[in-house]
Write a protein that holds these residues in place. Structure first.
Motif, PDB file in Angstrom:
ATOM      1  N   MET A  56       0.813  -1.207   0.000  1.00 23.05           N
ATOM      2  CA  MET A  56       0.000   0.000   0.000  1.00 23.05           C
ATOM      3  C   MET A  56       0.853   1.267   0.000  1.00 23.05           C
ATOM      4  N   ASN A  57       1.954   1.251   0.698  1.00 24.71           N
ATOM      5  CA  ASN A  57       2.781   2.444   0.855  1.00 24.71           C
ATOM      6  C   ASN A  57       4.164   2.308   0.227  1.00 24.71           C
ATOM      7  N   LEU A  58       4.327   1.407  -0.715  1.00 27.16           N
ATOM      8  CA  LEU A  58       5.654   1.137  -1.273  1.00 27.16           C
ATOM      9  C   LEU A  58       6.304   2.388  -1.859  1.00 27.16           C
ATOM     10  N   LYS A  59       5.619   3.090  -2.734  1.00 26.59           N
ATOM     11  CA  LYS A  59       6.241   4.247  -3.399  1.00 26.59           C
ATOM     12  C   LYS A  59       6.687   5.317  -2.415  1.00 26.59           C
ATOM     13  N   SER A  60       5.959   5.505  -1.348  1.00 26.95           N
ATOM     14  CA  SER A  60       6.327   6.544  -0.378  1.00 26.95           C
ATOM     15  C   SER A  60       7.555   6.166   0.449  1.00 26.95           C
ATOM     16  N   LYS A  61       7.966   4.900   0.412  1.00 26.90           N
ATOM     17  CA  LYS A  61       9.123   4.436   1.182  1.00 26.90           C
ATOM     18  C   LYS A  61      10.420   4.407   0.374  1.00 26.90           C
ATOM     19  N   ILE A  62      10.327   4.527  -0.950  1.00 28.67           N
ATOM     20  CA  ILE A  62      11.507   4.440  -1.798  1.00 28.67           C
ATOM     21  C   ILE A  62      12.421   5.632  -1.542  1.00 28.67           C
ATOM     22  N   LYS A  63      13.718   5.351  -1.525  1.00 27.16           N
ATOM     23  CA  LYS A  63      14.737   6.347  -1.149  1.00 27.16           C
ATOM     24  C   LYS A  63      15.495   6.861  -2.366  1.00 27.16           C
ATOM     25  N   GLY A  64      16.296   7.866  -2.133  1.00 25.01           N
ATOM     26  CA  GLY A  64      17.227   8.372  -3.134  1.00 25.01           C
ATOM     27  C   GLY A  64      16.559   8.992  -4.342  1.00 25.01           C
ATOM     28  N   LYS A  65      17.274   8.925  -5.471  1.00 23.57           N
ATOM     29  CA  LYS A  65      16.800   9.602  -6.676  1.00 23.57           C
ATOM     30  C   LYS A  65      15.480   9.042  -7.198  1.00 23.57           C
ATOM     31  N   CYS A  66      15.196   7.778  -6.950  1.00 26.18           N
ATOM     32  CA  CYS A  66      13.908   7.212  -7.380  1.00 26.18           C
ATOM     33  C   CYS A  66      12.729   7.879  -6.658  1.00 26.18           C
ATOM     34  N   SER A  67      12.967   8.347  -5.452  1.00 28.20           N
ATOM     35  CA  SER A  67      11.879   8.955  -4.685  1.00 28.20           C
ATOM     36  C   SER A  67      11.471  10.327  -5.216  1.00 28.20           C
ATOM     37  N   ILE A  68      12.386  10.990  -5.924  1.00 28.41           N
ATOM     38  CA  ILE A  68      12.082  12.331  -6.428  1.00 28.41           C
ATOM     39  C   ILE A  68      12.063  12.398  -7.956  1.00 28.41           C
ATOM     40  N   CYS A  69      12.142  11.266  -8.604  1.00 28.05           N
ATOM     41  CA  CYS A  69      12.188  11.202 -10.068  1.00 28.05           C
ATOM     42  C   CYS A  69      10.889  11.737 -10.682  1.00 28.05           C
ATOM     43  N   VAL A  70      11.020  12.460 -11.784  1.00 28.30           N
ATOM     44  CA  VAL A  70       9.839  12.994 -12.476  1.00 28.30           C
ATOM     45  C   VAL A  70       9.016  11.884 -13.141  1.00 28.30           C
ATOM     46  N   LYS A  71       9.586  10.717 -13.292  1.00 22.44           N
ATOM     47  CA  LYS A  71       8.880   9.579 -13.895  1.00 22.44           C
ATOM     48  C   LYS A  71       8.289   8.635 -12.842  1.00 22.44           C
ATOM     49  N   SER A  72       8.271   9.049 -11.578  1.00 23.50           N
ATOM     50  CA  SER A  72       7.802   8.157 -10.510  1.00 23.50           C
ATOM     51  C   SER A  72       6.321   7.799 -10.626  1.00 23.50           C
ATOM     52  N   ASP A  73       5.572   8.507 -11.473  1.00 16.49           N
ATOM     53  CA  ASP A  73       4.172   8.146 -11.671  1.00 16.49           C
ATOM     54  C   ASP A  73       4.027   6.864 -12.495  1.00 16.49           C
ATOM     55  N   ILE A  74       5.059   6.514 -13.288  1.00 13.99           N
ATOM     56  CA  ILE A  74       4.997   5.300 -14.104  1.00 13.99           C
ATOM     57  C   ILE A  74       6.084   4.290 -13.767  1.00 13.99           C
ATOM     58  N   CYS A  75       6.989   4.641 -12.859  1.00 11.78           N
ATOM     59  CA  CYS A  75       8.118   3.763 -12.570  1.00 11.78           C
ATOM     60  C   CYS A  75       8.552   3.913 -11.115  1.00 11.78           C
ATOM     61  N   TYR A  76       8.985   2.846 -10.513  1.00 13.39           N
ATOM     62  CA  TYR A  76       9.601   2.941  -9.189  1.00 13.39           C
ATOM     63  C   TYR A  76      10.932   2.198  -9.176  1.00 13.39           C
ATOM     64  N   GLY A  77      11.485   1.989 -10.364  1.00 11.89           N
ATOM     65  CA  GLY A  77      12.774   1.327 -10.487  1.00 11.89           C
ATOM     66  C   GLY A  77      12.682  -0.159 -10.210  1.00 11.89           C
ATOM     67  N   CYS A  78      13.759  -0.837 -10.459  1.00 17.05           N
ATOM     68  CA  CYS A  78      13.809  -2.274 -10.192  1.00 17.05           C
ATOM     69  C   CYS A  78      14.230  -2.479  -8.742  1.00 17.05           C
ATOM     70  N   ARG A  79      13.325  -2.999  -7.964  1.00 16.86           N
ATOM     71  CA  ARG A  79      13.606  -3.234  -6.555  1.00 16.86           C
ATOM     72  C   ARG A  79      14.626  -4.351  -6.390  1.00 16.86           C
ATOM     73  N   GLY A  80      14.653  -5.321  -7.321  1.00 15.48           N
ATOM     74  CA  GLY A  80      15.623  -6.410  -7.265  1.00 15.48           C
ATOM     75  C   GLY A  80      17.050  -5.913  -7.456  1.00 15.48           C
ATOM     76  N   LEU A  95      20.501   1.094 -12.036  1.00 13.28           N
ATOM     77  CA  LEU A  95      20.531   1.056 -13.504  1.00 13.28           C
ATOM     78  C   LEU A  95      19.284   1.716 -14.089  1.00 13.28           C
ATOM     79  N   CYS A  96      18.967   2.875 -13.603  1.00 15.42           N
ATOM     80  CA  CYS A  96      17.774   3.612 -14.018  1.00 15.42           C
ATOM     81  C   CYS A  96      17.683   3.734 -15.539  1.00 15.42           C
ATOM     82  N   TRP A  97      16.492   3.468 -16.080  1.00 10.93           N
ATOM     83  CA  TRP A  97      16.277   3.532 -17.538  1.00 10.93           C
ATOM     84  C   TRP A  97      16.096   4.972 -18.026  1.00 10.93           C
ATOM     85  N   PHE A  98      15.902   5.912 -17.120  1.00 14.27           N
ATOM     86  CA  PHE A  98      15.660   7.292 -17.522  1.00 14.27           C
ATOM     87  C   PHE A  98      16.887   8.179 -17.472  1.00 14.27           C
TER      88      PHE A  98
END
Length: 99
Positions: A56-80, A95-98
């Motif tokens: 439920m709250n995964l996106k709000s817990k992501i750290k670093g550049k993924c947490s402030i990325c302008v593409k965070s509405d469609i991506c949250y990076g590879c957690r693996g 290995l961010c695709w953006f």
């Protein structure tokens, strides 16, 4: 740029799937070896309830550049990848695709 998973949508495994290992452990995906529970010791419905709360709250817990990325509405990076590189699946995808 397209993310090479599902067109314009990044990996969504943490939102729509789980992985059950051969010994009954329930984990988010094969790349993240963090157990939600063990089917040999717990009821599946109880494990699913824990997963529901976690996701439920995964996106709000992501750290670093993924947490402030302008593409965070469609991506949250590879957690693996984050987990295997840093030991923390909530860290940024190395290995961010953006980028």
């Amino acid at each position: 740029m397209k993310i090479p998973f599902f067109g314009h949508v990044g990996c969504i495994k943490h939102y729509c799937s789980i992985y059950v290992t051969s010994n009954g452990r329930v984990i988010p995906c094969p790349g993240v070896d963090i157990s939600y529970g063990d089917l040999r010791k717990e009821e599946f419905k109880d494990i699913l309830e824990k997963i529901k709360i976690e996701k439920m709250n995964l996106k709000s817990k992501i750290k670093g550049k993924c947490s402030i990325c302008v593409k965070s509405d469609i991506c949250y990076g590879c957690r693996g990848l984050a987990y295997n590189r840093s030991g923390d699946y909530l860290e940024s995808d190395p290995l961010c695709w953006f980028e």
